[in-house]
Design an enzyme around this catalytic site. Structure first.
Site, PDB file in Angstrom:
ATOM      1  N   ARG A  61      -4.833  -5.642  -5.549  1.00 17.19           N
ATOM      2  CA  ARG A  61      -3.729  -5.603  -4.696  1.00 17.19           C
ATOM      3  C   ARG A  61      -2.620  -7.115  -4.937  1.00 17.19           C
ATOM      4  O   ARG A  61      -3.384  -7.934  -5.422  1.00 17.19           O
ATOM      5  CB  ARG A  61      -4.377  -5.759  -3.168  1.00 17.19           C
ATOM      6  CG  ARG A  61      -4.760  -4.503  -3.000  1.00 17.19           C
ATOM      7  CD  ARG A  61      -5.314  -4.625  -1.252  1.00 17.19           C
ATOM      8  NE  ARG A  61      -6.242  -5.659  -0.890  1.00 17.19           N
ATOM      9  CZ  ARG A  61      -6.147  -6.901  -0.424  1.00 17.19           C
ATOM     10  NH1 ARG A  61      -4.784  -7.371  -0.078  1.00 17.19           N
ATOM     11  NH2 ARG A  61      -6.676  -7.798  -0.406  1.00 17.19           N
TER      12      ARG A  61
ATOM     13  N   TYR B  97      -2.272   0.662  -9.070  1.00 14.46           N
ATOM     14  CA  TYR B  97      -3.574   0.094  -8.958  1.00 14.46           C
ATOM     15  C   TYR B  97      -3.808   0.290  -7.377  1.00 14.46           C
ATOM     16  O   TYR B  97      -3.206  -0.184  -6.440  1.00 14.46           O
ATOM     17  CB  TYR B  97      -3.860  -1.132  -9.340  1.00 14.46           C
ATOM     18  CG  TYR B  97      -5.440  -1.450  -9.519  1.00 14.46           C
ATOM     19  CD1 TYR B  97      -5.908  -1.317 -10.916  1.00 14.46           C
ATOM     20  CD2 TYR B  97      -6.176  -2.151  -8.813  1.00 14.46           C
ATOM     21  CE1 TYR B  97      -7.297  -1.399 -11.105  1.00 14.46           C
ATOM     22  CE2 TYR B  97      -7.270  -2.267  -8.752  1.00 14.46           C
ATOM     23  CZ  TYR B  97      -8.003  -1.882  -9.960  1.00 14.46           C
ATOM     24  OH  TYR B  97      -9.362  -2.244 -10.182  1.00 14.46           O
TER      25      TYR B  97
ATOM     26  N   LYS C 122      -5.116   0.897   2.611  1.00 10.99           N
ATOM     27  CA  LYS C 122      -4.836  -0.402   3.455  1.00 10.99           C
ATOM     28  C   LYS C 122      -3.323  -0.243   3.879  1.00 10.99           C
ATOM     29  O   LYS C 122      -2.992  -0.875   4.902  1.00 10.99           O
ATOM     30  CB  LYS C 122      -4.681  -1.430   2.415  1.00 10.99           C
ATOM     31  CG  LYS C 122      -5.960  -1.724   1.455  1.00 10.99           C
ATOM     32  CD  LYS C 122      -7.117  -2.326   2.636  1.00 10.99           C
ATOM     33  CE  LYS C 122      -8.271  -2.607   1.795  1.00 10.99           C
ATOM     34  NZ  LYS C 122      -9.387  -2.966   2.823  1.00 10.99           N
TER      35      LYS C 122
ATOM     36  N   HIS D  91     -10.484  -3.433   9.987  1.00 14.03           N
ATOM     37  CA  HIS D  91     -10.952  -3.468   8.411  1.00 14.03           C
ATOM     38  C   HIS D  91     -12.522  -3.759   8.671  1.00 14.03           C
ATOM     39  O   HIS D  91     -13.084  -4.831   8.646  1.00 14.03           O
ATOM     40  CB  HIS D  91     -10.415  -4.606   8.039  1.00 14.03           C
ATOM     41  CG  HIS D  91     -10.812  -5.078   6.474  1.00 14.03           C
ATOM     42  ND1 HIS D  91     -10.635  -6.268   6.017  1.00 14.03           N
ATOM     43  CD2 HIS D  91     -11.134  -4.000   5.565  1.00 14.03           C
ATOM     44  CE1 HIS D  91     -10.815  -6.218   4.473  1.00 14.03           C
ATOM     45  NE2 HIS D  91     -11.155  -4.960   4.211  1.00 14.03           N
TER      46      HIS D  91
ATOM     47  N   SER E  60     -12.335  -9.407   2.605  1.00 14.50           N
ATOM     48  CA  SER E  60     -12.766  -8.653   1.333  1.00 14.50           C
ATOM     49  C   SER E  60     -13.759  -9.299   0.319  1.00 14.50           C
ATOM     50  O   SER E  60     -13.801 -10.440   0.517  1.00 14.50           O
ATOM     51  CB  SER E  60     -11.288  -8.533   0.601  1.00 14.50           C
ATOM     52  OG  SER E  60     -10.159  -7.786   1.371  1.00 14.50           O
TER      53      SER E  60
ATOM     54  N   CYS F 240     -16.889  -9.563   0.871  1.00 15.01           N
ATOM     55  CA  CYS F 240     -18.156 -10.248   1.631  1.00 15.01           C
ATOM     56  C   CYS F 240     -19.455  -9.198   1.737  1.00 15.01           C
ATOM     57  O   CYS F 240     -20.418  -9.371   2.498  1.00 15.01           O
ATOM     58  CB  CYS F 240     -17.698 -10.531   2.773  1.00 15.01           C
ATOM     59  SG  CYS F 240     -16.799 -12.101   2.954  1.00 15.01           S
TER      60      CYS F 240
ATOM     61  N   ASP G 159     -15.301   0.358   5.201  1.00 12.95           N
ATOM     62  CA  ASP G 159     -14.135  -0.561   4.710  1.00 12.95           C
ATOM     63  C   ASP G 159     -12.962  -0.413   6.076  1.00 12.95           C
ATOM     64  O   ASP G 159     -12.464  -1.362   6.365  1.00 12.95           O
ATOM     65  CB  ASP G 159     -13.287  -0.087   3.397  1.00 12.95           C
ATOM     66  CG  ASP G 159     -12.442  -1.268   3.076  1.00 12.95           C
ATOM     67  OD1 ASP G 159     -12.677  -2.411   3.079  1.00 12.95           O
ATOM     68  OD2 ASP G 159     -11.060  -0.863   2.759  1.00 12.95           O
TER      69      ASP G 159
ATOM     70  N   ARG H  88     -13.263  -0.947 -10.403  1.00 17.35           N
ATOM     71  CA  ARG H  88     -13.546  -0.337  -9.350  1.00 17.35           C
ATOM     72  C   ARG H  88     -14.403   1.025  -9.132  1.00 17.35           C
ATOM     73  O   ARG H  88     -14.084   1.582 -10.533  1.00 17.35           O
ATOM     74  CB  ARG H  88     -12.481   0.101  -8.618  1.00 17.35           C
ATOM     75  CG  ARG H  88     -11.470  -1.139  -7.948  1.00 17.35           C
ATOM     76  CD  ARG H  88     -12.124  -1.652  -6.625  1.00 17.35           C
ATOM     77  NE  ARG H  88     -11.632  -2.791  -6.167  1.00 17.35           N
ATOM     78  CZ  ARG H  88     -11.812  -3.237  -4.832  1.00 17.35           C
ATOM     79  NH1 ARG H  88     -12.645  -2.755  -4.319  1.00 17.35           N
ATOM     80  NH2 ARG H  88     -11.636  -4.391  -4.798  1.00 17.35           N
TER      81      ARG H  88
HETATM   82  O1  O2Y Z   1      -7.525  -4.584  -5.503  1.00 13.31           O
HETATM   83  C1  O2Y Z   1      -7.465  -3.453  -4.979  1.00 13.31           C
HETATM   84  O2  O2Y Z   1      -6.490  -2.688  -4.906  1.00 13.31           O
HETATM   85  C2  O2Y Z   1      -8.393  -3.008  -4.001  1.00 13.31           C
HETATM   86  S1  O2Y Z   1      -8.853  -3.896  -2.470  1.00 13.31           S
HETATM   87  C3  O2Y Z   1      -9.758  -3.063  -1.542  1.00 13.31           C
HETATM   88  C4  O2Y Z   1     -10.416  -2.107  -1.867  1.00 13.31           C
HETATM   89  C5  O2Y Z   1     -11.340  -1.381  -1.189  1.00 13.31           C
HETATM   90  C6  O2Y Z   1     -11.881  -1.975  -0.183  1.00 13.31           C
HETATM   91  N1  O2Y Z   1     -11.563  -3.110   0.323  1.00 13.31           N
HETATM   92  C7  O2Y Z   1     -10.414  -3.701  -0.083  1.00 13.31           C
HETATM   93  C8  O2Y Z   1     -10.111  -5.137   0.263  1.00 13.31           C
HETATM   94  O3  O2Y Z   1      -9.181  -5.910  -0.636  1.00 13.31           O
HETATM   95  O4  O2Y Z   1     -10.340  -5.256   1.385  1.00 13.31           O
HETATM   96 MN    MN Z   2     -11.491  -3.725   2.337  1.00 16.56          MN
END
Ligand code: O2Y
Ligand code: MN
Length: 596
Positions: free
Chosen positions: A69, A209, A218, A238, A260, A262, A285, A377
Site C-alpha cells: 500500500r 498491488y 481498505k 480495522h 498493521s 501486529c 482484518d 502475501r
Molecule cells: O500492502 C498491502 O497492500 C496490504 S496491507 C494489508 C493487507 C491485509 C490486511 N491488512 C493490511 C494493512 O495494512 O493493515
Molecule cells: Mn489490516
C-alpha cells in the site's frame, strides 16, 4: 446482466474515458476463474504451483516498485480539507478528478475492462454493502473473487439499488503489437489511491498491488465505510473478530484493533495452550459493527478471504493459517522452490539450496538477500480455515462482548488493562499505537506512533470526528449492552530487551481473563490506568514464567505513565478544535489519578 441504469451508465462513461478494447462482466463462476488463471499462466504472468504440493495455487511476482500500500499516494478528497483532517492526504476533489481523468484517458487501450460486482459481507445481509469495481487487471479479478463475494448473484441482489463505484486501472495502456510486461503498473508519482467520501466513490490508478487495487478492502470496507458508518450510526473498524469457547461450552465474541503487522491474523485463529478452551476465527482484518434490536453491537466480517503476510507465517506462529493456504491460494512475491512449492523467511524450516526469489532470480542461502519480499502475501478463502467459526457468514453478525485494542509497546503499557467505562475505553483507543523501530524514520526511533483504533491510515474523515463518533455510540444504547474495552500489549520487554510474554497460543490466557470479566468474574484491581488482573487472575498453569516477570507484566510504573501523559497531550494537539472535550477530560483525569 443487469438493468440497473445507474450502473450501465457508469460503466459506459468509464469505458468511454478508459477506452478498453473489450468490456467483460464477471459472473464469479469457477469456470471463469480457471479461464483467467490459465490465461495468465499462458501469458507468463503467473506460475501454477505443483498440484501435488499446493493444489489450485498460483504464484505472481509484482514489479519491484509495486509491493505494498502506498500511504503517501492515498488521498481523501472531501469537499472541505478540514473534513479529511490532518492525518489524511487531501486534494480538492475537482482538481484531483481533473488530474486523474487525464491519466485515465485511454489508459485501458489494448486491455479488457473487467466489471466486478461484489458484496462486502454475506450476499443479501442487511449489514452488507455492494460495490462494483472496474479494473484492467485480471490479477485483481482473481483476488477479488477470494476476498469478496463477487459475480452474478451480487448483481441479482443489487437490482436497481445503490452501489459504491470503484474504478481501478494499472495505468499501463498497450500500443498495437506492444509486448506486455509481467506486472504492468505506473511510476510512483502517477499512482493515486483516491477516495471521494461525499460521493462514496473510489478511483485508483497506477498500482496493481493489494490494498491499492483490491478496492473492496481498505478503500471501501474501511475508508468509505467509515464515512457511511458515521452517517448511519455504526462502526466500520480495522478489527479481527473471533469466537472464544470455554471448557463448559459457553461462547463469546471478541473484536480486536491492532495496527498493521501486529499479528491480527495469528490472534484470530490461535490455538489456546489452556486445556478445554477454543478460539475460532470470524475475520482477521475488518469488522462492521451495527446495533441489533436487543441494543447490542453485532459484527460481520465484510470480507470472504484473508490477504495475509506470508513471511513469518509458520506452523509455530499460525498452524491454522498454514493449513488454510495449502490449496486454492494466490501467492504474491514469495520464493519458488525447484519442486514447484513456495518458501519464505520465517516459514519454520531452512531454505533449500536453490530457490527462485520473488523477483524471478536464482537464489541460494548464502546470497545474503531475502528470497521473498517482506510484504509478500497469500490470498486465501476464509472458508478453508480449519477453525473458521460456523456462524462466520451469519447475516445478523455476532454479538460482541469485548473489544481489544493494542500495539507494540516494549515499555510502559502492561500486558492487559480494562477500561473503567465506554468513554475511558475510547480514550484508551485514542492513545494506542506502537513504538517506532524502523530505520527509515530513525529520528523517531523509540517514540510512539499513536494510531487510534488502528484506523489512522484507514479513516475516510477527520480523526477527531471519528473519536467523537466512537464516544457518541454510548448514547445509542444502555451501557450494560456495550462491549467492554481492553488494552493488551503482548510486546513488553525487560531491561535486557527480552520478551516478557511468550505470545502465540499463550495469549489465550489473557483472553480467558477477558472472557471472565465479561461474565462478571475474574479478579481485578483498580489502578490509575484501568482495571488490571491480580497476579493470580491470569491462568499460568503449565507456563514457565517467573513471578518477577509476571509482576512486571501486570504492574505499572507511575513515572513512565506521567511521561506517557505528556506525550499524549502533545499528540492530541494535532486534532486542534476537533479534539473531543471528553478526551480532554480523560487525559486530565488520568494525570490526576497518577498523582493521587
Ligand atoms: O500492502 C498491502 O497492500 C496490504 S496491507 C494489508 C493487507 C491485509 C490486511 N491488512 C493490511 C494493512 O495494512 O493493515
Ligand atoms: Mn489490516
Amino acid at each position: 446482466m443487469t438493468t440497473n441504469q445507474k450502473l450501465l451508465n457508469w460503466v459506459s462513461e468509464m469505458a468511454d474515458m478508459c477506452e478498453p478494447d473489450k468490456i467483460y462482466w464477471c459472473n464469479g463462476s469457477e469456470e471463469e476463474n480457471h479461464r483467467f488463471l490459465n490465461e495468465m499462466v499462458e501469458k507468463g504472468l503467473a506460475i501454477e504451483l505443483n498440484p501435488e504440493k499446493k493444489p489450485g495455487c498460483y504464484l505472481f511476482r509484482s514489479d519491484p516498485s509495486d509491493v505494498a500500500r502506498v500511504e503517501n499516494r492515498t488521498f481523501v478528497a472531501s469537499k472541505n480539507e478540514e473534513d479529511a483532517g490532518p492525518t489524511n492526504n487531501w486534494i480538492d476533489p475537482i482538481e484531483l478528478k481533473d488530474k486523474m481523468k487525464k491519466l485515465y484517458k485511454g489508459c485501458m487501450k489494448g486491455r479488457t475492462m473487467y466489471v466486478i460486482p461484489f458484496s462486502m459481507g454475506p450476499i443479501g445481509s442487511p449489514a452488507s454493502k455492494i460495490g462494483v469495481e472496474l479494473t484492467d487487471s485480471p490479477y485483481v479479478v482473481v483476488n477479488m473473487r477470494i476476498m469478496a463475494r463477487m459475480g452474478k448473484e451480487v448483481l441479482d441482489v443489487l437490482g436497481d439499488g445503490e452501489f459504491v463505484p470503484c474504478l481501478h486501472s494499472i495505468g499501463a495502456p498497450l500500443a498495437d503489437g506492444e509486448k506486455d510486461s509481467t506486472w504492468p503498473c505506473a511510476p510512483i508519482e502517477e499512482k493515486y489511491i483516491s477516495h471521494f467520501p461525499e460521493e462514496r466513490t473510489i478511483w485508483s490508478y497506477g498500482s496493481g498491488y493489494g490494498g491499492n487495487a483490491l478496492l473492496g478492502k481498505k478503500c471501501f470496507a474501511l475508508r468509505i465505510a467509515s464515512v457511511q458508518a458515521r452517517d448511519e450510526g455504526w462502526l466500520a473498524e480495522h478489527m479481527l473478530i473471533l469466537r472464544i469457547t470455554d471448557p463448559k461450552g459457553n461462547k463469546k465474541y471478541i473484536t480486536g484493533a491492532f495496527p498493521s503487522a501486529c499479528g491480527k491474523t495469528n490472534l484470530s485463529m490461535l490455538i489456546p495452550t489452556i486445556p478445554g478452551w477454543k478460539i475460532e476465527a470470524i475475520g482477521d482484518d475488518i469488522a462492521w459493527m451495527k446495533f441489533g434490536e436487543d441494543g447490542r453491537l453485532y459484527a460481520i466480517n465484510p470480507e470472504a478471504g484473508f490477504f495475509g503476510v506470508a513471511p513469518g507465517t509458520s506452523l509455530k506462529s499460525n498452524p491454522n493459517a498454514m493449513t488454510t493456504i495449502g490449496k486454492n491460494t494466490i501467492y504474491t512475491n514469495v520464493a519458488l522452490t525447484d519442486d514447484g512449492d513456495v518458501w519464505w523467511e520465517g516459514i519454520g524450516y531452512d531454505a533449500p539450496n536453490h530457490l527462485v526469489d520473488w523477483q524471478g532470480n536464482d537464489w541460494t542461502p548464502n546470497d545474503g538477500r531475502l528470497a521473498s519480499h517482506p510484504n509478500a502475501r497469500f490470498t486465501t478463502p476464509a472458508a478453508q480455515c480449519p477453525v473458521i467459526a460456523p456462524e462466520w457468514e451469519d447475516p445478523k453478525g455476532v454479538p460482541i462482548s469485548a473489544i481489544l485494542i493494542g500495539g507494540r509497546r516494549p515499555h510502559t503499557v502492561p500486558l492487559i488493562h480494562e477500561s473503567f467505562d465506554w468513554a475511558h475505553g475510547v480514550f484508551m483507543g485514542s492513545i494506542m499505537g506502537s513504538e517506532i523501530t524502523a530505520a527509515s524514520i530513525s529520528n523517531d526511533i523509540g517514540k510512539v506512533r499513536r494510531d487510534p483504533f488502528a484506523m489512522l491510515p484507514f479513516c475516510g474523515y477527520h480523526m477527531g470526528d471519528y473519536l467523537q463518533h466512537w464516544l457518541d455510540i454510548e448514547k445509542k444504547t444502555n451501557s450494560d449492552k456495550l462491549p467492554k474495552i481492553f488494552y493488551v500489549n503482548w510486546f513488553l520487554k525487560d531491561e535486557n530487551n527480552k520478551w516478557l510474554w511468550p505470545g502465540y497460543g499463550d495469549n489465550s490466557r489473557v483472553l480467558k481473563w477477558v472472557f471472565e470479566r465479561t461474565s462478571g468474574e475474574g479478579d481485578a484491581v483498580k489502578t490509575p490506568i484501568g482495571y488490571m488482573p491480580t497476579l493470580d487472575a491470569i491462568d499460568t498453569d503449565g507456563l514457565n514464567i517467573s513471578e518477577s516477570d509476571l509482576k512486571h507484566l501486570l504492574s505499572i510504573d507511575k513515572d513512565k505513565w506521567l511521561k506517557e501523559v505528556e506525550s499524549i497531550k502533545e499528540d492530541y494537539k494535532k486534532y486542534g478544535d476537533k479534539l473531543p472535550k471528553e478526551l480532554e477530560k480523560q487525559i486530565i483525569a488520568l494525570e490526576k489519578r497518577l498523582h493521587d
